[in-house]
Design a protein around this motif. Sequence first.
Motif, PDB file in Angstrom:
ATOM      1  N   LYS A 155      38.735  39.304  34.491  1.00 25.67           N
ATOM      2  CA  LYS A 155      38.885  40.340  35.820  1.00 25.67           C
ATOM      3  C   LYS A 155      37.970  40.627  36.444  1.00 25.67           C
ATOM      4  N   SER A 156      36.817  40.645  36.062  1.00 24.02           N
ATOM      5  CA  SER A 156      35.625  40.972  36.410  1.00 24.02           C
ATOM      6  C   SER A 156      34.979  40.003  37.441  1.00 24.02           C
ATOM      7  N   SER A 157      35.226  38.868  37.023  1.00 22.98           N
ATOM      8  CA  SER A 157      34.687  37.612  38.158  1.00 22.98           C
ATOM      9  C   SER A 157      35.810  37.766  39.180  1.00 22.98           C
ATOM     10  N   ARG A 158      37.073  38.009  39.139  1.00 24.17           N
ATOM     11  CA  ARG A 158      37.933  37.954  40.265  1.00 24.17           C
ATOM     12  C   ARG A 158      37.786  39.305  41.110  1.00 24.17           C
ATOM     13  N   ALA A 159      37.449  40.301  40.555  1.00 23.82           N
ATOM     14  CA  ALA A 159      36.942  41.564  41.234  1.00 23.82           C
ATOM     15  C   ALA A 159      35.672  41.396  42.124  1.00 23.82           C
ATOM     16  N   THR A 160      34.652  40.655  41.371  1.00 22.90           N
ATOM     17  CA  THR A 160      33.354  40.541  42.107  1.00 22.90           C
ATOM     18  C   THR A 160      33.600  39.448  43.494  1.00 22.90           C
ATOM     19  N   THR A 244      32.425  33.601  39.092  1.00 20.15           N
ATOM     20  CA  THR A 244      32.565  34.186  40.533  1.00 20.15           C
ATOM     21  C   THR A 244      32.858  33.232  41.448  1.00 20.15           C
ATOM     22  N   LEU A 245      32.284  32.235  41.482  1.00 16.91           N
ATOM     23  CA  LEU A 245      32.369  30.884  42.300  1.00 16.91           C
ATOM     24  C   LEU A 245      33.881  30.253  42.149  1.00 16.91           C
ATOM     25  N   ALA A 246      34.091  30.382  41.034  1.00 16.18           N
ATOM     26  CA  ALA A 246      35.315  29.893  40.593  1.00 16.18           C
ATOM     27  C   ALA A 246      36.689  30.628  41.103  1.00 16.18           C
TER      28      ALA A 246
END
Length: 340
Positions: A155-160, A244-246
């Motif tokens: 979730k943190s990567s999608r939020a970023t 985050t790129l993903a």
Amino acid sequence: MNILFIQLKRIGDLILTTPALAAVREKFPEAKITLVISAECKALAPAIIGVNKLLVMPRGFAGIGAATAIAGGKFDYAIDLTRSDRSALLVLLSRAKKRIVSFRIKMRSKFRTRFYNEFVQHRMRDMHTIDYHLALLAPLGISDAPRAIQLHLPKSSRATAAELLSANNLRRNFIIFHPGSARPEKYWNAQRWAEVINHAADKHDVDLVLTGGTSPLEQTHIGEIKSKVRHRVIDFSGKTDLLTLAALIAKARLLVTVDSAPMHLASASRTPQVILFGPTNPFHWRPRESPALILQGTSRSPFTEFVPKQPRLPMNQISTEAVIDAMETLLSAPATSPPL
């Protein structure tokens, strides 16, 4: 059951290992699965699912801790996806009851043959990489497993990713252009990249995003492309981690990329993509579970047939018109909703 996977190659190879991991988890829900990866792949680790224990194997003495854990693992199966001297030693160290590798090792190295006791009758050069990984599961009684890549983004990567889009006022559909790679021979001409990007802005109501790595060579390449683009383009190169790129790719309307890790990330999220192949063979690495048009050589049309043996082709054979045509084909299709 206690199962060891050894995958010490690049990020793309690790992503293409996920169908094999999922197949083992489906067949043996209660199994304990240990995955050994290279230090380079550590950034992808939080997105790998179905693994009980993940060991990072740095080179040199820094890998002693992981090697010790392997030696004490009491494994039933050890599956070598890497086929190197280092991975062979780890397989031997595991003392697994079944130590599995391609029969090609038996043919090429009498010394390494002693490290294994199960040889699967398949060669990687004859197969797509995912199919090769799945073929190594035959001694476990697994066949005809699904080939879809499986990543679970935190979730943190999608939020970023959402924060980056908001901070840069990216509120429309956007196209990601990923021109860089760790291998300079995969670079396409900067002027041609700029022409493709300018065409997208001229013909479509979209935002433009550049992504890439931090190496000086790649940053120089991206800077040259930006200097030739007439429109606003947001440069995220060197500003995101891998996950985050993903997440950004999962939200994109389209990815236009050279053959590199983002291609596999887009496959995981089913993001449509145009892929420029040059010195590597798309037969082994191409996405098969997502909308993808593959360009290589002088052909104006995307490839639809692939063969195991193919000559290395320079990237400059791919024309600007071929990339624009492929991009238009995918942009004219209805947008799909990514699963991530």
